[in-house]
Motif scaffolding. Structure first.
Motif, PDB file in Angstrom:
ATOM      1  N   ASP A 218     -33.763   8.965   0.574  1.00  0.00           N
ATOM      2  CA  ASP A 218     -33.153  10.152  -0.021  1.00  0.00           C
ATOM      3  C   ASP A 218     -32.244  10.815   1.008  1.00  0.00           C
ATOM      4  O   ASP A 218     -32.548  10.833   2.217  1.00  0.00           O
ATOM      5  CB  ASP A 218     -34.232  11.138  -0.479  1.00  0.00           C
ATOM      6  N   ALA A 219     -31.144  11.378   0.536  1.00  0.00           N
ATOM      7  CA  ALA A 219     -30.114  11.858   1.454  1.00  0.00           C
ATOM      8  C   ALA A 219     -29.806  13.332   1.225  1.00  0.00           C
ATOM      9  O   ALA A 219     -29.956  13.869   0.129  1.00  0.00           O
ATOM     10  CB  ALA A 219     -28.840  11.029   1.285  1.00  0.00           C
ATOM     11  N   TRP A 220     -29.339  13.987   2.295  1.00  0.00           N
ATOM     12  CA  TRP A 220     -28.875  15.371   2.239  1.00  0.00           C
ATOM     13  C   TRP A 220     -27.543  15.462   2.978  1.00  0.00           C
ATOM     14  O   TRP A 220     -27.208  14.617   3.815  1.00  0.00           O
ATOM     15  CB  TRP A 220     -29.899  16.323   2.869  1.00  0.00           C
ATOM     16  N   GLY A 221     -26.772  16.476   2.656  1.00  0.00           N
ATOM     17  CA  GLY A 221     -25.490  16.631   3.319  1.00  0.00           C
ATOM     18  C   GLY A 221     -24.987  18.062   3.233  1.00  0.00           C
ATOM     19  O   GLY A 221     -25.263  18.780   2.272  1.00  0.00           O
ATOM     20  N   LEU A 222     -24.241  18.472   4.258  1.00  0.00           N
ATOM     21  CA  LEU A 222     -23.603  19.779   4.318  1.00  0.00           C
ATOM     22  C   LEU A 222     -22.104  19.580   4.526  1.00  0.00           C
ATOM     23  O   LEU A 222     -21.678  18.618   5.175  1.00  0.00           O
ATOM     24  CB  LEU A 222     -24.179  20.622   5.458  1.00  0.00           C
ATOM     25  N   HIS A 223     -21.310  20.508   3.995  1.00  0.00           N
ATOM     26  CA  HIS A 223     -19.847  20.356   4.037  1.00  0.00           C
ATOM     27  C   HIS A 223     -19.193  21.709   4.243  1.00  0.00           C
ATOM     28  O   HIS A 223     -19.627  22.720   3.665  1.00  0.00           O
ATOM     29  CB  HIS A 223     -19.368  19.725   2.727  1.00  0.00           C
ATOM     30  N   ILE A 224     -18.152  21.753   5.069  1.00  0.00           N
ATOM     31  CA  ILE A 224     -17.343  22.943   5.232  1.00  0.00           C
ATOM     32  C   ILE A 224     -15.877  22.553   5.091  1.00  0.00           C
ATOM     33  O   ILE A 224     -15.463  21.481   5.563  1.00  0.00           O
ATOM     34  CB  ILE A 224     -17.586  23.632   6.597  1.00  0.00           C
ATOM     35  N   TYR A 225     -15.123  23.385   4.390  1.00  0.00           N
ATOM     36  CA  TYR A 225     -13.683  23.160   4.217  1.00  0.00           C
ATOM     37  C   TYR A 225     -12.952  24.420   4.662  1.00  0.00           C
ATOM     38  O   TYR A 225     -13.285  25.531   4.214  1.00  0.00           O
ATOM     39  CB  TYR A 225     -13.359  22.844   2.759  1.00  0.00           C
ATOM     40  N   ILE A 226     -11.973  24.258   5.538  1.00  0.00           N
ATOM     41  CA  ILE A 226     -11.202  25.387   6.060  1.00  0.00           C
ATOM     42  C   ILE A 226      -9.727  25.081   5.880  1.00  0.00           C
ATOM     43  O   ILE A 226      -9.230  24.040   6.342  1.00  0.00           O
ATOM     44  CB  ILE A 226     -11.508  25.642   7.549  1.00  0.00           C
ATOM     45  N   ALA A 227      -9.014  25.973   5.203  1.00  0.00           N
ATOM     46  CA  ALA A 227      -7.575  25.839   5.010  1.00  0.00           C
ATOM     47  C   ALA A 227      -6.945  27.203   5.240  1.00  0.00           C
ATOM     48  O   ALA A 227      -7.322  28.179   4.586  1.00  0.00           O
ATOM     49  CB  ALA A 227      -7.253  25.325   3.602  1.00  0.00           C
ATOM     50  N   HIS A 228      -5.992  27.269   6.162  1.00  0.00           N
ATOM     51  CA  HIS A 228      -5.415  28.570   6.503  1.00  0.00           C
ATOM     52  C   HIS A 228      -3.962  28.389   6.948  1.00  0.00           C
ATOM     53  O   HIS A 228      -3.594  27.341   7.495  1.00  0.00           O
ATOM     54  CB  HIS A 228      -6.217  29.220   7.631  1.00  0.00           C
ATOM     55  N   GLN A 229      -3.171  29.399   6.681  1.00  0.00           N
ATOM     56  CA  GLN A 229      -1.794  29.400   7.178  1.00  0.00           C
ATOM     57  C   GLN A 229      -1.221  30.811   7.114  1.00  0.00           C
ATOM     58  O   GLN A 229      -1.365  31.509   6.111  1.00  0.00           O
ATOM     59  CB  GLN A 229      -0.902  28.463   6.357  1.00  0.00           C
ATOM     60  N   ASP A 230      -0.594  31.227   8.216  1.00  0.00           N
ATOM     61  CA  ASP A 230       0.164  32.466   8.244  1.00  0.00           C
ATOM     62  C   ASP A 230       1.616  32.176   7.916  1.00  0.00           C
ATOM     63  O   ASP A 230       2.141  31.110   8.250  1.00  0.00           O
ATOM     64  CB  ASP A 230       0.079  33.132   9.621  1.00  0.00           C
ATOM     65  N   GLY A 231       2.272  33.122   7.275  1.00  0.00           N
ATOM     66  CA  GLY A 231       3.688  32.989   6.948  1.00  0.00           C
ATOM     67  C   GLY A 231       4.522  33.946   7.774  1.00  0.00           C
ATOM     68  O   GLY A 231       4.013  34.841   8.453  1.00  0.00           O
ATOM     69  N   GLY A 232       5.814  33.767   7.726  1.00  0.00           N
ATOM     70  CA  GLY A 232       6.714  34.630   8.476  1.00  0.00           C
ATOM     71  C   GLY A 232       8.149  34.153   8.367  1.00  0.00           C
ATOM     72  O   GLY A 232       8.471  33.276   7.554  1.00  0.00           O
ATOM     73  N   ASP A 233       9.013  34.728   9.209  1.00  0.00           N
ATOM     74  CA  ASP A 233      10.441  34.405   9.188  1.00  0.00           C
ATOM     75  C   ASP A 233      10.981  34.411  10.598  1.00  0.00           C
ATOM     76  O   ASP A 233      10.372  34.978  11.532  1.00  0.00           O
ATOM     77  CB  ASP A 233      11.217  35.412   8.328  1.00  0.00           C
ATOM     78  N   LEU A 234      12.156  33.805  10.760  1.00  0.00           N
ATOM     79  CA  LEU A 234      12.865  33.845  12.031  1.00  0.00           C
ATOM     80  C   LEU A 234      13.650  35.141  12.129  1.00  0.00           C
ATOM     81  O   LEU A 234      14.345  35.541  11.185  1.00  0.00           O
ATOM     82  CB  LEU A 234      13.816  32.648  12.149  1.00  0.00           C
ATOM     83  N   ASP A 235      13.556  35.821  13.288  1.00  0.00           N
ATOM     84  CA  ASP A 235      14.345  37.033  13.472  1.00  0.00           C
ATOM     85  C   ASP A 235      15.747  36.683  13.950  1.00  0.00           C
ATOM     86  O   ASP A 235      16.121  35.500  14.041  1.00  0.00           O
ATOM     87  CB  ASP A 235      13.643  37.990  14.440  1.00  0.00           C
ATOM     88  N   GLU A 236      16.562  37.688  14.270  1.00  0.00           N
ATOM     89  CA  GLU A 236      17.954  37.450  14.653  1.00  0.00           C
ATOM     90  C   GLU A 236      18.078  36.629  15.921  1.00  0.00           C
ATOM     91  O   GLU A 236      19.066  35.932  16.126  1.00  0.00           O
ATOM     92  CB  GLU A 236      18.664  38.795  14.815  1.00  0.00           C
ATOM     93  N   SER A 237      17.074  36.687  16.778  1.00  0.00           N
ATOM     94  CA  SER A 237      17.107  35.912  18.027  1.00  0.00           C
ATOM     95  C   SER A 237      16.590  34.496  17.850  1.00  0.00           C
ATOM     96  O   SER A 237      16.587  33.712  18.796  1.00  0.00           O
ATOM     97  CB  SER A 237      16.287  36.624  19.100  1.00  0.00           C
ATOM     98  N   GLY A 238      16.129  34.154  16.639  1.00  0.00           N
ATOM     99  CA  GLY A 238      15.606  32.827  16.387  1.00  0.00           C
ATOM    100  C   GLY A 238      14.135  32.673  16.683  1.00  0.00           C
ATOM    101  O   GLY A 238      13.603  31.563  16.657  1.00  0.00           O
ATOM    102  N   THR A 239      13.455  33.786  16.967  1.00  0.00           N
ATOM    103  CA  THR A 239      12.021  33.764  17.247  1.00  0.00           C
ATOM    104  C   THR A 239      11.232  33.927  15.951  1.00  0.00           C
ATOM    105  O   THR A 239      11.554  34.780  15.125  1.00  0.00           O
ATOM    106  CB  THR A 239      11.632  34.893  18.219  1.00  0.00           C
ATOM    107  N   TYR A 240      10.208  33.107  15.794  1.00  0.00           N
ATOM    108  CA  TYR A 240       9.399  33.172  14.575  1.00  0.00           C
ATOM    109  C   TYR A 240       8.465  34.363  14.655  1.00  0.00           C
ATOM    110  O   TYR A 240       7.689  34.511  15.604  1.00  0.00           O
ATOM    111  CB  TYR A 240       8.594  31.883  14.408  1.00  0.00           C
TER     112      TYR A 240
END
Length: 225
Positions: free
Chosen positions: A116-138
């Motif tokens: 007989d078997a057992w199992g545990l699972h974790i799922y992580i999905a993440h992302q920050d958004g943004g834009d480039l400014d006038e100097s080209g820095t994110y």
């Protein structure tokens, strides 16, 4: 028709014990086949990972066994469907909800001496958004983010010759901008439950597989578009 393959580990984490010392990967799907000049015709969301096991039994019976595994790049479509394209940040202003990039599945499992078997699972999905400014820095935009976390577990056990059962259940949290929230904010959680049974039927030289799946979701209380 039912095929038992490595995709089953996402339905029931206990199934990682069926694929010990196993590599998993794929080039992705052609979900964005842009044939215009300069367009992307490559498969999207490639995945790669593996499952490894240590046996504490002998040559005749590998059980009990301990398994650990991980997978990078998988998009959980059951949960990602709750992420909108935009969220309203002001009266006439909107922020783009980014596509999650940090997509990781982690597995931990084992078997008893009985198999007989057992199992545990974790799922992580993440992302920050943004834009480039006038100097080209994110620059990161606090209103533009997406986050999915899922925790679940499962059992796979036999009750007799040719009969086995699977039970799995868990909870998931889905969040997106604007304004970051604490982990346990109300309205962000989805409850997941699945069950399957396998009955060997010699008359058809196969198995009967009744299944049930329950998903109780309450989307975050954020105005979206």
């Amino acid at each position: 028709t039912y095929i038992m393959d490595d995709v089953s580990i996402f339905d029931n984490p206990a199934n990682v014990n069926l694929y010990s010392n196993y590599l998993i990967g794929g080039f992705g799907a052609y979900t964005d086949n842009n044939m215009s000049a300069g367009g992307n015709v490559d498969p999207q969301h490639p995945t790669f990972g593996g499952i490894f096991a240590i046996s504490f039994g002998d040559d005749n019976n590998p059980d009990p066994k301990f398994s650990i595994g991980g997978l990078f790049g998988r998009v959980n479509s059951d949960l990602a469907m709750y992420l909108p394209d935009y969220v309203q940040t002001g009266k006439n202003t909107y922020a783009v909800v980014p596509e999650t990039v940090t997509n990781f599945d982690g597995f931990l499992g084992g078997t008893f001496s009985s198999g007989d078997a057992w199992g545990l699972h974790i799922y992580i999905a993440h992302q920050d958004g943004g834009d480039l400014d006038e100097s080209g820095t994110y620059q990161t935009d606090d209103d533009a983010y997406a986050s999915i976390v899922q925790l679940d577990g499962g059992l796979n056990f036999q009750t007799g010759s040719g009969t086995s059962y699977e039970l799995a259940g868990g909870i998931a949290r889905v969040q997106y901008g604007p304004d970051r929230h604490s982990f346990f904010d109300d309205g962000d959680f989805t409850i997941l439950a699945k069950a399957r049974a396998f009955f060997t039927m010699e008359a058809i030289d196969g198995e009967l597989v009744p299944a049930a799946s329950i998903k109780l979701a309450q989307a975050p209380g954020i105005e979206d578009k």
